[in-house]
Design a protein around this motif. Structure first.
Motif, short mmCIF file in Angstrom:
data_model
loop_
_atom_site.label_atom_id
_atom_site.label_comp_id
_atom_site.label_asym_id
_atom_site.label_seq_id
_atom_site.Cartn_x
_atom_site.Cartn_y
_atom_site.Cartn_z
N HIS A 192 60.88 14.40 55.38
CA HIS A 192 62.20 14.96 55.70
C HIS A 192 62.37 16.34 55.05
O HIS A 192 62.77 17.31 55.71
CB HIS A 192 63.29 14.01 55.24
N GLU A 193 62.05 16.42 53.75
CA GLU A 193 62.20 17.69 53.04
C GLU A 193 61.27 18.76 53.58
O GLU A 193 61.62 19.95 53.59
CB GLU A 193 61.93 17.48 51.54
N ALA A 194 60.10 18.34 54.05
CA ALA A 194 59.12 19.31 54.57
C ALA A 194 59.53 19.87 55.92
O ALA A 194 58.91 20.84 56.40
CB ALA A 194 57.75 18.65 54.67
N GLY A 195 60.53 19.28 56.56
CA GLY A 195 61.01 19.82 57.82
C GLY A 195 60.42 19.19 59.06
O GLY A 195 60.47 19.80 60.14
N VAL A 196 59.88 17.99 58.95
CA VAL A 196 59.39 17.29 60.15
C VAL A 196 60.59 17.05 61.06
O VAL A 196 61.61 16.50 60.63
CB VAL A 196 58.72 15.95 59.77
N PRO A 197 60.54 17.46 62.32
CA PRO A 197 61.70 17.37 63.21
C PRO A 197 62.20 15.94 63.39
O PRO A 197 61.43 14.97 63.31
CB PRO A 197 61.16 17.92 64.54
N ALA A 198 63.48 15.82 63.65
CA ALA A 198 64.11 14.51 63.86
C ALA A 198 63.39 13.75 64.97
O ALA A 198 63.12 14.30 66.04
CB ALA A 198 65.59 14.69 64.19
N GLY A 199 63.09 12.49 64.70
CA GLY A 199 62.46 11.64 65.70
C GLY A 199 60.96 11.66 65.70
O GLY A 199 60.32 10.77 66.27
N VAL A 200 60.36 12.67 65.09
CA VAL A 200 58.89 12.76 65.07
C VAL A 200 58.31 11.65 64.19
O VAL A 200 57.33 10.99 64.55
CB VAL A 200 58.43 14.15 64.61
#
Length: 485
Positions: A192-200
């Motif tokens: 989440h903190e690393a910026g993985v897009p929502a739903g991925v």
């Protein structure tokens, strides 16, 4: 270590959510004491459906990312993971009893980071688009992936699936082991903190028997990747069959460790014993069958006893401990029953046994245990014990050794130790296993990981791990200057 409230939630569609059905919880047991430490929410088929649909919605956008963008994303995951390494160390020690310094910090936690880094390195060498004859070949993400992982090497097994899936452009739902929820929670926070897009990336905790089928049979799931028992592999395969999903399985092992005539016995036997007992023997590729020349059996037994005596069993938080408890009560009882079986079948017990270690009055502790003069037909030689139990089997000659090594329903890994490396390599070539370690060679995150026979199908790690998450498309009839942006 991590946000405690996340144990009662699931990570779905980029946020922490309470589950959609009546709340059910399971206890997290500290294997060093046998006592509960936390409760985690147990998901249902409805929670799985919510997570799968989030992954399905996210797939078209994420699949369209440039490869360089996905590589950069995983590099950012590596940066956050490295910063939170201490949290992974604490989580793994707490949830499955791995000695903090000797196992969690030295191997368990760093292995996850190793797989994320290896995936980026492998992606830079892979050809995702190229010409072949008159066709233009495109390697595309397979789609929505169900990832089901075990408790014995929690971050190693999770990361070697999540990292290549991200690199390939897949979206996913992770179902980690209910016995190892802490490290999976830390990883969700990292992604989440690393910026993985929502739903991925989505994660639902809970019982494998309940959730595995819901994931494997879901019509919007395109692939299932499981590391676990052979029974779990069979159940997942059956559930996935009606929708013709791709299924990748890494299952059990009963690896033979052939010590060749002329090998340095002190080095070979000591290495074999300590490697077997590492992580309390809870490693699918552990060298659990030591095959030795018949005329060396007494010397081998002496060295094995000496090696076992150096192992420090105890509290996993103690920096001097080299072997902690078995990770859970169910496995603890199985290991003790298998030791009792070896005694009943007439194997020679030369170290350990069913008695609890003197300094461990509670918890799921087992002594390092070695049986010798074992016949390959014995239960302890054929079944995966998944605990600190080594069997020593004498052989007559190398032909006999190879036959014994291959006389197993499993074919995950093998080991050969000899003074003559050419001879060792020649013996390795005859083993029906997916991997062979020569003279104590360590694992390599860029080498393929997987087995023959009932040890599963497919390969993980490095480029092979990424390819498991790719489909192959041939575009025919294009001109020689055709390319896809």
């Amino acid at each position: 270590m991590f946000e405690k409230s996340h144990l009662q939630q699931f990570y779905i569609d980029g946020k922490w959510q309470s589950h959609v059905t009546d709340e059910q919880f399971g206890e997290v047991i500290n294997p060093a004491t046998g006592e509960p430490t936390d409760k985690i929410a147990f998901g249902s088929a409805e929670d799985i459906d919510l997570a799968v649909r989030a992954a399905h919605r996210a797939f078209p956008s994420f699949a369209s990312w440039k490869q360089s963008e996905r590589n950069e994303l995983v590099e950012q995951v590596c940066s956050v993971y490295e910063r939170r390494m201490g949290d992974f160390v604490d989580a793994i020690t707490a949830e499955m009893g791995a000695p903090r310094e000797y196992v969690s910090r030295a191997a368990q936690a760093p292995s996850g980071l190793g797989h994320f880094r290896a995936a980026v390195e492998a992606a830079e060498r892979l050809h995702f688009r190229y010409r072949q004859g008159t066709a233009f070949i495109v390697r595309e993400p397979v789609g929505v992936c169900a990832l089901i992982t075990p408790w014995n090497w929690p971050m190693n097994q999770v990361a070697c699936k999540v990292a290549p899936a991200l690199i390939a452009g897949c979206t996913m739902v992770l179902k980690p082991s209910q016995a190892a929820p802490y490290s999976a929670t830390v990883l969700a926070e990292v992604l989440h903190e690393a910026g993985v897009p929502a739903g991925v990336f989505n994660s639902v905790q809970g019982e494998g028997a309940r959730l595995g089928g819901a994931l494997s049979s879901h019509p919007l799931v395109d692939m299932v990747s499981l590391t676990g028992s052979n029974m779990a592999g069979e159940q997942v395969t059956r559930a996935a069959a009606p929708t013709a999903k791709r299924v990748s399985l890494e299952l059990g092992g009963k690896s033979a460790n052939i010590i060749l005539p002329g090998a340095n016995l002190d080095e070979a036997v000591t290495h074999g014993v300590l490697t077997m007992m590492y992580n309390s023997g809870q490693t699918c590729v552990a060298p659990s069958r030591m095959l030795v020349p018949m005329d060396s059996i007494e010397e081998v037994e002496r060295i094995a006893r000496k090696a076992c005596a150096t192992i420090v069993v105890g509290d996993p938080s103690d920096p001097h401990t080299t072997m902690g408890p078995i990770a859970n009560e169910r496995q603890f009882k199985k290991v003790l029953s298998m030791i009792a079986s070896g005694q009943q079948e007439g194997a020679k017990l030369i170290y350990g046994g069913t008695q609890r270690p003197d300094n461990c009055p509670k918890g799921f502790y087992v002594q390092p245990t070695v049986f010798s003069r074992v016949n390959n037909r014995m239960t302890i030689a054929q079944e995966e014990i998944f605990g600190p139990v080594l069997v020593i089997i004498p052989y007559e000659d190398l032909t006999d050794a190879v036959e014994i090594a291959n006389d197993s329903p499993f074919g995950l890994s093998g080991y050969v130790y000899g003074a003559d490396k050419a001879q060792a390599a020649a013996v390795a070539a005859k083993l029906r296993t997916g991997m062979v370690h020569l003279n104590g060679a360590p694992v390599d995150f860029q080498a393929p990981w997987g087995g023959y026979k009932q040890s599963g199908n497919g390969r993980e790690w490095g480029a092979w791990g990424i390819e498991e998450f790719l489909e192959t498309k041939a575009i025919l009839g294009v001109d020689e200057h055709f390319s896809l942006a």
